[in-house]
Design an enzyme around this catalytic site. Structure first.
Site, PDB file in Angstrom:
ATOM      1  N   ASP A 156       3.747   0.387   1.060  1.00 38.39           N
ATOM      2  CA  ASP A 156       2.596   0.515   1.952  1.00 38.39           C
ATOM      3  C   ASP A 156       2.884   1.544   3.030  1.00 38.39           C
ATOM      4  OD1 ASP A 156       3.339  -1.057   4.718  1.00 38.39           O
ATOM      5  OD2 ASP A 156       4.370  -1.918   2.988  1.00 38.39           O
ATOM      6  N   SER A 157       1.844   2.254   3.451  1.00 36.20           N
ATOM      7  CA  SER A 157       1.926   3.234   4.523  1.00 36.20           C
ATOM      8  C   SER A 157       3.003   4.284   4.209  1.00 36.20           C
ATOM      9  CB  SER A 157       2.177   2.529   5.857  1.00 36.20           C
ATOM     10  OG  SER A 157       1.891   3.385   6.933  1.00 36.20           O
TER      11      SER A 157
END
Length: 323
Positions: free
Chosen positions: A167-168
């Site tokens: 994620d991210s």
């Protein structure tokens, strides 16, 4: 928050994430807590920490569902390699946030997971995180003949069915590991899919809502340049994958992109989705947008309806090749 005396000595102000002072001191305001590995009573997922590089001291946390519920006890489980987020600068594979999320994800998807710890900027600027992540993948590949250093991977992980996810900033890393895998390959490892959750992609020209969010957009650029001082800029292929002429070289056959409807990075996720489809890459890319949700909402409110819907989609994607 730093006091007025320290503020005068700030060299890089990336609040609310961190500040770096002129004396070299770094104060992180997010993702600083850690928890030990455990046998989680809620999910029945067991975890342990392993050292994967004696040279750098790099480590990882491995997760195993103890209630395998497999009709064939000799059948190995898919392997998930997860890269945590945090702007390349904060958070850790051992934080409560990621520990809890991996427990749930492993329990629901019935996979063995390796959650990768990597060196962070500014103490170790990029490309250190990319290098460490590739080192972790080579460590995983060392188990392909069943004689690697970690028993759980030797006995229980199917290296012919591997999925990357993150994620991210971890989504950015997962993408680049897929690109490097497409170029170099890893003997004994077959990557089936990649999950990019709210990936940290950017670019020099504003798109979509970015122009209306000048303060947040400025922070995204500052964070990137802080994490990678030697970058060529925001159209560097490391942060802007659509600027990469080799975008079709991704080394897997399936990609899932997850975006949040209110996330500043939403439009970059959609742009990558569209450009990958058009690139000539011979795979299938899907996208899931969580309406009215902001960046990494699933980590902040994991039991919300939209978080559970996204979890269900990711689990389904991971298990697509699981016969």
């Amino acid at each position: 928050m730093a006091d007025s005396t320290n503020t005068a000595e700030v060299a890089h102000d990336l609040f609310p994430f961190l500040r770096m002072f002129k004396d070299g001191r770094v104060e992180r305001y997010m993702g600083v807590d850690t928890v030990p590995p455990s046998l989680d009573p809620k999910t029945s997922v067991e975890s342990k920490d392993v050292v994967i590089s004696l040279e750098t001291g790099q480590s990882a946390r491995i997760y195993l569902p103890t209630k395998l519920q497999s009709p064939n006890p000799n059948k190995k489980l898919p392997l998930l390699v997860y890269f945590h987020g945090g702007g390349f600068c904060f958070e850790t594979a051992f934080s409560p946030t990621y520990h809890n999320y991996l427990n749930t994800l492993v329990s629901e998807s019935r996979v063995v997971a390796v959650s990768v710890e990597y060196r962070r900027a500014p103490e170790d600027p990029l490309p250190a995180a990319y290098d460490d992540s590739w080192t972790a993948l080579k460590w995983v590949a060392s188990h392909s003949n069943g004689n690697g250093p970690e028993d759980w991977l030797n006995r229980l992980a199917d290296l012919g069915n591997v999925c990357f996810a993150g994620d991210s900033a971890g989504g950015n890393i997962a993408y680049h590991m897929g690109m490097r895998y497409g170029q170099e390959n890893l003997e004994g490892v077959e990557v089936s899919g990649i999950v990019l959750i709210h990936p940290y992609f950017w670019g020099s020209e504003a798109i979509g809502s970015e122009a209306k969010e000048s303060v947040k957009s400025s922070l995204m650029e500052k964070l990137w340049r802080f994490a990678y001082p030697k970058t060529s800029g925001c159209d560097d292929a490391w942060i802007n994958p659509v600027a990469d002429p080799n975008i079709a070289g991704l080394g897997c056959s399936r990609v899932l992109v997850c975006v949040g409807g209110k996330d500043l990075l939403r439009d970059r996720g959609w742009l990558y989705y569209e450009k990958l489809k058009e690139s000539g890459w011979r795979g299938v890319v899907e996208i899931m947008e969580s309406k009215d949700e902001d960046h990494i909402f699933h980590l902040i409110k994991p039991t919300s309806e939209n978080a559970e819907a996204m979890l269900k989609k990711i689990v389904s994607f991971i298990n697509q090749d699981k016969a």
